[in-house]
Design an enzyme around this catalytic site. Sequence first.
Site, PDB file in Angstrom:
ATOM      1  N   CYS A   1      28.146  -8.415  31.247  1.00 29.34           N
ATOM      2  CA  CYS A   1      27.002  -7.961  32.035  1.00 29.34           C
ATOM      3  C   CYS A   1      27.376  -7.734  33.503  1.00 29.34           C
ATOM      4  CB  CYS A   1      25.832  -8.930  31.925  1.00 29.34           C
ATOM      5  SG  CYS A   1      26.227 -10.554  32.562  1.00 29.34           S
TER       6      CYS A   1
ATOM      7  N   HIS B   1      26.069  -7.045  47.431  1.00 34.56           N
ATOM      8  CA  HIS B   1      24.624  -7.006  47.223  1.00 34.56           C
ATOM      9  C   HIS B   1      24.075  -5.583  47.255  1.00 34.56           C
ATOM     10  CE1 HIS B   1      20.394  -7.425  48.537  1.00 34.56           C
ATOM     11  NE2 HIS B   1      20.407  -8.395  47.635  1.00 34.56           N
TER      12      HIS B   1
HETATM   13  C1  PEP Z   1      28.401 -11.277  37.584  1.00 36.89           C
HETATM   14  O1  PEP Z   1      28.756 -12.168  38.349  1.00 36.89           O
HETATM   15  O2  PEP Z   1      29.202 -10.584  36.939  1.00 36.89           O
HETATM   16  C2  PEP Z   1      26.978 -10.948  37.422  1.00 36.89           C
HETATM   17  C3  PEP Z   1      26.594 -10.034  36.544  1.00 36.89           C
HETATM   18  O3  PEP Z   1      26.074 -11.594  38.182  1.00 36.89           O
HETATM   19  P1  PEP Z   1      25.783 -11.303  39.723  1.00 36.89           P
HETATM   20  O4  PEP Z   1      26.337  -9.940  40.028  1.00 36.89           O
HETATM   21  O5  PEP Z   1      24.322 -11.384  39.879  1.00 36.89           O
HETATM   22  O6  PEP Z   1      26.505 -12.409  40.408  1.00 36.89           O
END
Ligand code: PEP
Length: 858
Positions: A810, A434
Amino acid sequence: MTHAAPQKPAPDSPDVTIITATSPMTPSSHGGRAKCLQRLVRLDLPVPHTVALSFDAVHRIAAGEMPDVDAMVRSFPETALLCVRPSSEDPDWGGPGAILNIGMNDARFVELSDRIGAEAAASLYLRFVQGYAVHVARLDPDMFDDIEEVGQTGLSAALAAYEEEAEEPFPQDPAEQLREVLRSMARAWEGTTARLLRQARGAPADAGLGLVVQEMALGLGGKGECGSGVLQLVDSVTGLRQITGRYLSQSQGREALERKGQSLYLTRDPRGPSLEELAPEAFEALKAHAEVMRRRLRAEMQIEFTLENGHVHILDGVRVARSPRAAVRIAVRLAEDGIIPPQEALMRVDPHSLSELLHRQVAPDAPRDVIGMGIAASPGAATGKIVFSANEAQASAARDEPCILVRRETAPEDIRGMHAAVAVLTERGGMTSHAAVIGRGLGLPCVVGAARMKFNMRRKQLVAEDGRTFRAGDVITIDGTHGAVLAGAPEMIEPVLDDSFQTLMTWADEARDIAVRANADTPADAATARNFAAEGIGLCRTEHMFFEEDRLTPMREMIFADSPQDREAALAMLLPMQRKDFTELFRIMEGLPVCIRLFDPPLHEFLPTSRAGQRDLAEALDLPVSDVTRRVEAMGEYNPMLGMRGVRLGITVPEIYDMQARAIFEATLDASRDGAPVVPEIMLPLVSAKREVEILRTRIDAVAAAVRAERGAEFTYRLGVMAETPRACLRADEIAQHAHFLSFGTNDLTQMTYGLSRDDAGRFMSAYVQQGVFSEDPFHVLDVDGVGELVAIGVARGRQARRDITLSICGEHGGNPESIQFCRALGMTYVSCSPFRVPVARLAAAQLAIRDRLGENV
Ligand code: PEP
Ligand code: MG
């Protein structure tokens, strides 16, 4: 000394060869320094006579097979002193230190005393004896400790000490001296420490070492001006054109830099005397040589020179050391001056180093008092007072006091504290935990996983790796670029996005063939993304919007609601806020695509964990505290990352997604009314089954139809799936039937493929990487073998089902140059990464396209 071709028998094999304009020589056979000296010879610059030894020759020397050193020595004038310097393929890989004044012996001492004076000759001989003893004969450096005398007495004492320690007199035969120097340098290169050191700098384990043996221009004594110095035409920190360097009369090698207090400036300078005033002709000649080198070697070079009776000799040329900022300016300037094409300028800047340009940094030469190390999770540096909670961070910000938020790990409820802090330090976590993800999004320096420091949250103490204790209010500095925690407030350098940076980025955009979007959650992120010319938003994590002060309470009411009606009532309060969020994002992005991911985290992340927080919530909701505590406990999960989150919430608590879809559609109409038309992209997180998409598509279509009917206006939208579970990749063909796009969420995908918690990886990641279990942190650089195979399967199967499907990444890997290479090779349409990594991705993508077009030789 002479520059005429030597009369004596010359070394003549390619392995041991005099550097002439035509001798066979490449950086991969004789090293970069030898090759550069050859270029200088070709430019007719005054380079002293030099013999180059190839990698093979040096390798054989280390193995005990010596070339014909007598012949080599005979190729130099009889009275010459020699120096030997390393010549590795890439100068950055280093090598053993240069040894100067080889050939110095009792006879030369007498002779030199006549020429340059006994004092100067003695000091030169003394330095050679000391250097030879320590670096060549490998004697104990302490053996000279008792010698306080200088001049001839000191020399005699040093020669006596040598004889006693080595149990033989100091060698007098220049060939023998040279043989020993060559042997010791060759062996030093093959030693374990040297190998590890150069491997750390990117050299292959079997990298070769060449050596150059050069006649020395003395820089001492003489009738005219004698001395040595270094000169370059640009400033190494800023890259601006400015002659920099130093000159020191009666000196050798790089002494002018080492004894700055005594050395002269090069150009006229109000701070003190300069070479320009002392020896104007030599200075002009040096400047002219440097310009020729820049133009013909197509690089900014630092030249090492000696003046001998006013005559200039160029001993060496090396690429100017440069900060990332200088690297950009130098490359752009060379291209603007027509010396290299823009494409080559693009290839000369390391994309990884760009992020250093975009953030404040600890000044490279500032003293660093390191108190702990962790994972360099978000680049940049900031200084502030330690605070141990988000509330204290906000209070500190309200007092205008910069603070560093120190937490074991951060959770969504810390977001406001993170906004208020200037940097974040956590004990736990990895590259995609996080704190790391949010830190990068906010451009906030962040070090995570500093597990060797002790975080005593109750006592509000941070204990350094060396045992020092820091308390709330103490000032520390987070260096997120290098993963370091420093005591105090070292000097910083400010970020610079100057013209050269913008020019380089424009060239990059012309060259690249994969789009770059940004992960942006807030209007501020979106503005940063646009500033860095992102071509849209590839991921808007909507949950962050619910942590704003005014939203947390309705959010919690919604979570505590007993019936769908109560839930809808709470969501109705959130709807206008979300609509406003999205309208603002759409407006900032002015018609560029915006991909909004529906709510992802487990709901209990929004509930307070502390007693005090639960009491506050009980008050706000008018419930007994025990009720709140019970509900909070009941909602807890053993494995929240694999629990009730993402699309699973969308299926089981559908009102949340309904509200979000409505907010998106209403914002679409609002933003399109007075701005560029918007086609929103809605993305479902954590999908693992086709049916999840079917169910939600039907619901979202229904919301769209309702909004169209209510508003009497048309719009379209694109529905996509975040491929972030292994199953979504494997079943991408059937999932793609219902999706316009698939975006690979490689953070979760890496977590699930390895079975490795992204929040706990920091505890052992550095041990794993150090021991070579993983070659890199897979949360940082995409594991192309494992996770990558799933992505490749997802891409192939997704395309099979839907030829025109848009494919992208992403996860955090979207901003990593090595991972971009993989995504581009799979034919993805775009990569999306944190706003501050957008320039890195743009440059990396451009380099990939150029390399493809021109082959590897660029
Ligand atoms: C992922 O899991 O790669 C993502 C982009 O979403 P998050 O980091 O919010 O879980
Ligand atoms: Mg995810």
